[in-house]
Motif scaffolding. Structure first.
Motif, PDB file in Angstrom:
ATOM      1  N   ARG A 150      42.824  25.690  49.150  1.00 51.56           N
ATOM      2  CA  ARG A 150      43.499  24.984  48.065  1.00 51.56           C
ATOM      3  C   ARG A 150      43.285  25.690  46.722  1.00 51.56           C
ATOM      4  N   PRO A 151      44.212  25.502  45.782  1.00 55.14           N
ATOM      5  CA  PRO A 151      43.950  26.004  44.425  1.00 55.14           C
ATOM      6  C   PRO A 151      42.706  25.385  43.806  1.00 55.14           C
ATOM      7  N   LEU A 152      42.311  24.192  44.248  1.00 57.64           N
ATOM      8  CA  LEU A 152      41.100  23.565  43.741  1.00 57.64           C
ATOM      9  C   LEU A 152      39.836  24.326  44.140  1.00 57.64           C
ATOM     10  N   ASP A 153      39.953  25.220  45.114  1.00 57.78           N
ATOM     11  CA  ASP A 153      38.802  25.996  45.581  1.00 57.78           C
ATOM     12  C   ASP A 153      38.780  27.409  44.992  1.00 57.78           C
ATOM     13  N   MET A 154      39.434  27.610  43.855  1.00 57.98           N
ATOM     14  CA  MET A 154      39.512  28.940  43.270  1.00 57.98           C
ATOM     15  C   MET A 154      38.147  29.495  42.875  1.00 57.98           C
ATOM     16  N   SER A 155      37.169  28.630  42.698  1.00 57.50           N
ATOM     17  CA  SER A 155      35.836  29.114  42.326  1.00 57.50           C
ATOM     18  C   SER A 155      35.197  29.947  43.436  1.00 57.50           C
ATOM     19  N   GLU A 156      35.736  29.897  44.654  1.00 58.15           N
ATOM     20  CA  GLU A 156      35.188  30.728  45.730  1.00 58.15           C
ATOM     21  C   GLU A 156      35.441  32.210  45.454  1.00 58.15           C
ATOM     22  N   PHE A 215      27.335  32.698  53.625  1.00 59.21           N
ATOM     23  CA  PHE A 215      27.648  31.621  52.680  1.00 59.21           C
ATOM     24  C   PHE A 215      29.139  31.286  52.764  1.00 59.21           C
ATOM     25  N   ILE A 216      29.442  30.098  53.241  1.00 61.14           N
ATOM     26  CA  ILE A 216      30.819  29.613  53.294  1.00 61.14           C
ATOM     27  C   ILE A 216      30.923  28.359  52.429  1.00 61.14           C
ATOM     28  N   LYS A 217      32.151  27.974  52.127  1.00 64.76           N
ATOM     29  CA  LYS A 217      32.408  26.792  51.291  1.00 64.76           C
ATOM     30  C   LYS A 217      31.641  26.906  49.969  1.00 64.76           C
ATOM     31  N   ASN A 218      31.884  27.984  49.254  1.00 69.01           N
ATOM     32  CA  ASN A 218      31.149  28.263  48.011  1.00 69.01           C
ATOM     33  C   ASN A 218      31.890  27.721  46.799  1.00 69.01           C
ATOM     34  N   LYS A 219      32.249  26.482  46.842  1.00 73.13           N
ATOM     35  CA  LYS A 219      32.945  25.879  45.712  1.00 73.13           C
ATOM     36  C   LYS A 219      31.929  25.558  44.619  1.00 73.13           C
ATOM     37  N   GLY A 220      32.009  26.284  43.516  1.00 68.66           N
ATOM     38  CA  GLY A 220      31.093  26.069  42.410  1.00 68.66           C
ATOM     39  C   GLY A 220      31.667  25.121  41.374  1.00 68.66           C
ATOM     40  N   TYR A 221      30.808  24.670  40.467  1.00 74.19           N
ATOM     41  CA  TYR A 221      31.184  23.730  39.414  1.00 74.19           C
ATOM     42  C   TYR A 221      30.712  24.292  38.079  1.00 74.19           C
ATOM     43  N   PHE A 222      31.668  24.514  37.190  1.00 70.35           N
ATOM     44  CA  PHE A 222      31.369  25.096  35.893  1.00 70.35           C
ATOM     45  C   PHE A 222      31.319  24.052  34.790  1.00 70.35           C
ATOM     46  N   ASP A 223      31.578  22.810  35.110  1.00 69.62           N
ATOM     47  CA  ASP A 223      31.589  21.758  34.093  1.00 69.62           C
ATOM     48  C   ASP A 223      30.334  20.902  34.134  1.00 69.62           C
ATOM     49  N   ARG A 224      29.274  21.377  34.758  1.00 68.23           N
ATOM     50  CA  ARG A 224      27.993  20.680  34.736  1.00 68.23           C
ATOM     51  C   ARG A 224      27.242  21.086  33.467  1.00 68.23           C
ATOM     52  N   SER A 225      26.842  20.121  32.687  1.00 63.94           N
ATOM     53  CA  SER A 225      26.103  20.416  31.465  1.00 63.94           C
ATOM     54  C   SER A 225      24.674  20.833  31.798  1.00 63.94           C
ATOM     55  N   GLU A 226      24.028  21.479  30.826  1.00 63.50           N
ATOM     56  CA  GLU A 226      22.674  21.991  31.065  1.00 63.50           C
ATOM     57  C   GLU A 226      21.650  20.894  31.305  1.00 63.50           C
ATOM     58  N   ASP A 227      21.908  19.677  30.824  1.00 62.72           N
ATOM     59  CA  ASP A 227      20.971  18.581  31.050  1.00 62.72           C
ATOM     60  C   ASP A 227      21.250  17.824  32.338  1.00 62.72           C
ATOM     61  N   ASN A 228      22.178  18.340  33.162  1.00 63.68           N
ATOM     62  CA  ASN A 228      22.512  17.667  34.421  1.00 63.68           C
ATOM     63  C   ASN A 228      22.594  18.671  35.563  1.00 63.68           C
ATOM     64  N   LEU A 229      21.765  19.702  35.509  1.00 63.46           N
ATOM     65  CA  LEU A 229      21.735  20.681  36.584  1.00 63.46           C
ATOM     66  C   LEU A 229      20.902  20.160  37.748  1.00 63.46           C
ATOM     67  N   ASN A 230      21.252  20.619  38.932  1.00 61.89           N
ATOM     68  CA  ASN A 230      20.604  20.141  40.152  1.00 61.89           C
ATOM     69  C   ASN A 230      19.423  21.057  40.497  1.00 61.89           C
TER      70      ASN A 230
END
Length: 501
Positions: A252-258, A409-424
């Motif tokens: 999907r285009p939603l998985d472009m972060s891969e 490593f498969i399904k490498n969908k990353g998230y760039f909108d996580r703020s620095e105070d909410n990292l996992n």
């Protein structure tokens, strides 16, 4: 003082002049021509005097450069950008309030800084649809365009006598002469130097060119929740539904972060993700560029629940980390319950997942951060099941059949909108070592340069993010997380060692 004295001298002269004019004009008309000329001259002088007074009242342009102390009040507003046109780089941002020549002043309203997002991954605000519905729309749109093209190609091949294979499976469509929107003489993978960047192997470049430019000969649908299509390069005549050569998986285009994840993986020297590029399909109208990932038939089979070839729970995973299974080629004891995966693989995966904030592998229930409504764990209600994290299954832990010691490593969908105070930070739990190759890149201050050089190869991905400006915003996020990770390494005394196993 001078202006005051001048005004005092002018006032009696004006009164005398006015009295003489009144006395001269007191009669019905002047007695001689001489008196008439004097009257006209007096009127002209009086007019010039009035005009000069008016000119002195009007504001004049400053003849000297205005300094910061002599700056007019309320001339510059907050959030004013100063763009210096005379600089060689075409303009740079300057926050100084001093006015300068050849400067363009643009005043903008203050805006709240928004986190970066990969373009094509953010759903429109007006369309509130579920993820499954968006997936079906994507698959339907692509297949709709393929079916129209298939009929034309089938008729043309029948007239020319060219063999074209059609499957009886309703979910399978085989196209004999369809291109994915590339020019025969121009590749979407652009390399202008003598060689590609050193972090790409020849196999990587070959795979990237295939995924971006190859002729689409066979298309089939994959019965999974996230994968939609497989592109086959050379289907076998005996079994056209199997991938005999190189194959591409369209997501999907939603998985472009891969695509971003693939380049980051190679630059860090991990080499654990599959090659991925961005590709736009002309036969599918109104569809954004999609990530196409190399299909690897050597991957071990996975189950439908965890989509992993190694079944591990979080508690078992944490117990195995101190045992350092398979370190230095030593076989672990049978009673330890070690999986076939080498100990260093967990460190590489944790570092990679933290930079991209990929939570689905180690923390599918989102127990280590505050999830949002858009996250899968919230949509499925998994975030409410964090009371017993030891029984949570790890996801997408995949090996190759011939190489069970290393992960893919498969399904490498990353998230760039996580703020620095909410990292996992739960992703780093239990990790005591990190690979030296990756940490050295983070410390070298050259991560941005390498990422820009790497992304420039993928022309479709570069343009889909609106060029360098959009990609720089994504790199800003990764650099800030890299600084946080380096601080974490120093604070917890984590070792940085070579991991060439």
């Amino acid at each position: 003082m001078t202006s005051a004295r001048t005004a005092n001298l002018r006032s009696p002269l004006i009164r005398l002049l006015c009295a003489w004019i009144c006395r001269t004009c007191g009669g019905r008309r002047p007695k001689s021509k001489r008196s008439l000329l004097l009257l006209c001259a007096a009127c002209i002088l009086y007019g010039i005097f009035i005009v000069s007074q008016i000119v002195n009242v009007l504001p004049q342009k400053p003849t000297q450069k205005v300094t910061a102390t002599e700056q007019p009040r309320n001339f510059l507003e907050p959030n004013t950008f100063f763009v210096e046109n005379s600089q060689p780089d075409g303009g740079a941002v300057n926050n100084s309030p001093t006015l300068q020549p050849n400067v363009v002043y643009i005043t903008l309203r203050s805006k709240r800084s928004k986190p970066a997002n990969i373009r094509g991954t953010v759903k429109p605000k007006k369309r509130r649809k579920s993820a499954s519905l968006r997936q079906n729309e994507l698959g339907h749109s692509i297949f709709q365009g393929i079916h129209k093209m298939e009929n034309k190609i089938w008729e043309g091949n029948q007239k020319r006598g060219t063999p074209t294979y059609k499957s009886r499976d309703p979910n399978l469509t085989i196209v004999g002469d369809a291109r994915g929107g590339t020019n025969k003489h121009q590749s979407n993978i652009r390399i202008y130097s003598d060689s590609a960047p050193p972090w790409f192997s020849p196999d990587d470049i070959r795979a990237m060119r295939f995924l971006a430019d190859s002729r689409i000969q066979t298309i089939t649908q994959v019965p999974t929740s996230h994968a939609h299509l497989i592109l086959f390069e050379k289907p076998s005549k005996k079994n056209p539904t199997s991938c005999q050569g190189m194959c591409g998986l369209v997501k999907r285009p939603l998985d472009m972060s891969e695509v971003f994840a693939f380049h980051l993986d190679r630059i860090l020297g991990l080499n654990r993700s599959l090659p991925a590029v961005s590709r736009k399909f002309e036969f599918a109208q109104d569809v954004l560029p999609c990530p196409v990932i190399l299909w690897d038939s050597s991957l071990s089979s996975t189950d439908n629940i965890t989509q992993s070839s190694v079944k591990l729970k979080w508690g078992t995973y944490q117990k195995n980390l101190p045992h350092k299974c398979w370190l230095n080629g030593k076989a672990p004891k049978a009673d330890l319950g070690c999986p076939d995966v080498h100990h260093h693989e967990w460190s590489k995966m944790a570092l990679f997942d933290f930079l991209l904030q990929v939570y689905t592998r180690l923390d599918k229930n989102c127990c280590g951060f505050r999830p949002r409504k858009e996250d899968t764990c919230v949509q499925q209600g998994l975030h409410l099941k964090c009371d017993d994290p030891h029984n949570i299954d790890l996801m997408h832990i995949v090996q190759r059949k011939h190489d069970p010691r290393h992960l893919v490593f498969i399904k490498n969908k990353g998230y760039f909108d996580r703020s620095e105070d909410n990292l996992n930070f739960k992703l780093l739990e239990g990790i005591k070592e990190f690979p030296e190759s990756a940490v050295s890149v983070l410390r070298s201050q050259k991560l941005r340069e390498k990422l820009l050089q790497s992304f420039f190869l993928d022309n479709v991905f570069w343009e889909s993010q609106r060029g360098r400006q959009g990609i720089e915003k994504l790199i800003d996020v990764i650099e800030r997380r890299a600084k946080i990770l380096l601080t974490y390494i120093n604070a917890h005394g984590i070792k940085v060692i070579p991991m060439n196993d």
